[in-house]
Design a protein around this motif. Sequence first.
Motif, short mmCIF file in Angstrom:
data_model
loop_
_atom_site.label_atom_id
_atom_site.label_comp_id
_atom_site.label_asym_id
_atom_site.label_seq_id
_atom_site.Cartn_x
_atom_site.Cartn_y
_atom_site.Cartn_z
N LYS A 71 -20.03 27.17 -25.25
CA LYS A 71 -19.11 26.65 -24.21
C LYS A 71 -18.27 25.55 -24.84
CE LYS A 71 -23.12 27.13 -21.00
NZ LYS A 71 -23.99 28.03 -22.12
N ARG A 91 -20.28 38.49 -12.01
CA ARG A 91 -19.42 37.60 -12.66
C ARG A 91 -18.38 38.49 -13.61
NH1 ARG A 91 -22.94 34.32 -16.68
NH2 ARG A 91 -24.21 36.16 -16.38
N ASN A 108 -23.54 22.21 -27.71
CA ASN A 108 -24.02 23.20 -26.83
C ASN A 108 -25.70 22.97 -26.92
OD1 ASN A 108 -22.53 25.88 -25.83
ND2 ASN A 108 -21.48 24.43 -27.12
N TRP A 127 -16.26 28.48 -20.59
CA TRP A 127 -17.87 28.75 -20.36
C TRP A 127 -17.92 30.38 -20.20
CZ3 TRP A 127 -21.36 25.05 -18.25
CH2 TRP A 127 -22.64 25.44 -18.12
N PRO A 128 -17.77 31.07 -21.64
CA PRO A 128 -17.79 32.59 -21.71
C PRO A 128 -19.11 33.04 -21.57
CG PRO A 128 -17.80 31.33 -23.86
CD PRO A 128 -17.67 30.34 -22.72
N ARG A 129 -19.29 34.23 -21.07
CA ARG A 129 -20.61 34.81 -20.96
C ARG A 129 -21.26 34.82 -22.14
NH1 ARG A 129 -20.90 40.02 -16.60
NH2 ARG A 129 -23.18 39.79 -16.14
N LYS A 130 -20.72 35.06 -23.24
CA LYS A 130 -21.49 34.97 -24.32
C LYS A 130 -20.84 34.02 -25.41
CE LYS A 130 -23.41 39.91 -23.98
NZ LYS A 130 -23.16 41.08 -24.90
N GLY A 131 -21.64 33.31 -26.18
CA GLY A 131 -20.85 32.36 -26.94
C GLY A 131 -21.04 30.88 -26.67
N LYS A 181 -15.00 38.74 -16.51
CA LYS A 181 -14.18 38.14 -17.63
C LYS A 181 -12.95 37.47 -17.34
CE LYS A 181 -16.46 40.84 -21.14
NZ LYS A 181 -15.95 41.80 -22.64
N ALA A 228 -18.56 32.43 -14.21
CA ALA A 228 -19.43 31.61 -15.02
C ALA A 228 -20.52 30.93 -13.96
CB ALA A 228 -18.93 30.55 -15.82
#
Length: 231
Positions: free
Chosen positions: A192, A151, A6, A186-190, A153, A77
């Motif tokens: 990849k 977007r 990342n 590919w989460p919105r937060k955190g 989840k 994403a």
Amino acid sequence: MILLRNIVFVAIFYPISAMMALLSPLVAVGGRHAVVHWATGWTTFHRLCTRWILGIRVKVEGTRPTTPALYPAKHQAMFETMELQRLLNGPAMVLKRELANIPVWGWTVRKYGAIVVDRSASAKAMRGMMRDAKVAVDQGRAIMIFPEGTRVKPGETPPLKPGFAGLYRMLGLPVVPVATDSGIVWPRKGLKRPGVVTLRFGEVIPPGLPREEAEARVHAAMNALEKFPPL
């Protein structure tokens, strides 16, 4: 290793993307074709970075028409925004007016041939969206829209916004729903994560169906890959 991937991705992709964004108004002087080629170069660069730095591979399922079609896609994403631009050969994308109103950048977006939508869903806004979409179809381009509006989840299946039904009715194009599971890697937060993103082009839905039937078929096909991310 995931953290290192990342860090390297951020260090390479975003600075070069910023440089390309700054240069895009100069490219836009050359007209729509120049901007589309520039955007495709950017999304190809994104594909190389995600594959060889982040370890994200792409699996494409299904077929799509060679003539213009309307592509309503699941949006989990940034990944599919970039990947579909490349796969669909520079489609006209439906974008929020806020993006088109950004100084200089917004002018470039309009030069690209984006279809600007106002969230107010007023009659005037809908007429403007239809006008832009018809211009794109006359140019032989596909139309891409994220009909859920934003977007979501993995596992979420909100109803479609009114914009899809308006485009479907007015354009009379075949519809190819697109499902994806990109939000798992590919989460919105955190961070990849390495893995496989599936982009599934569903069965072609013909024009002229009743609104309820068309929306139900699109909604089901878009959500065909829905699953929750691992804990």
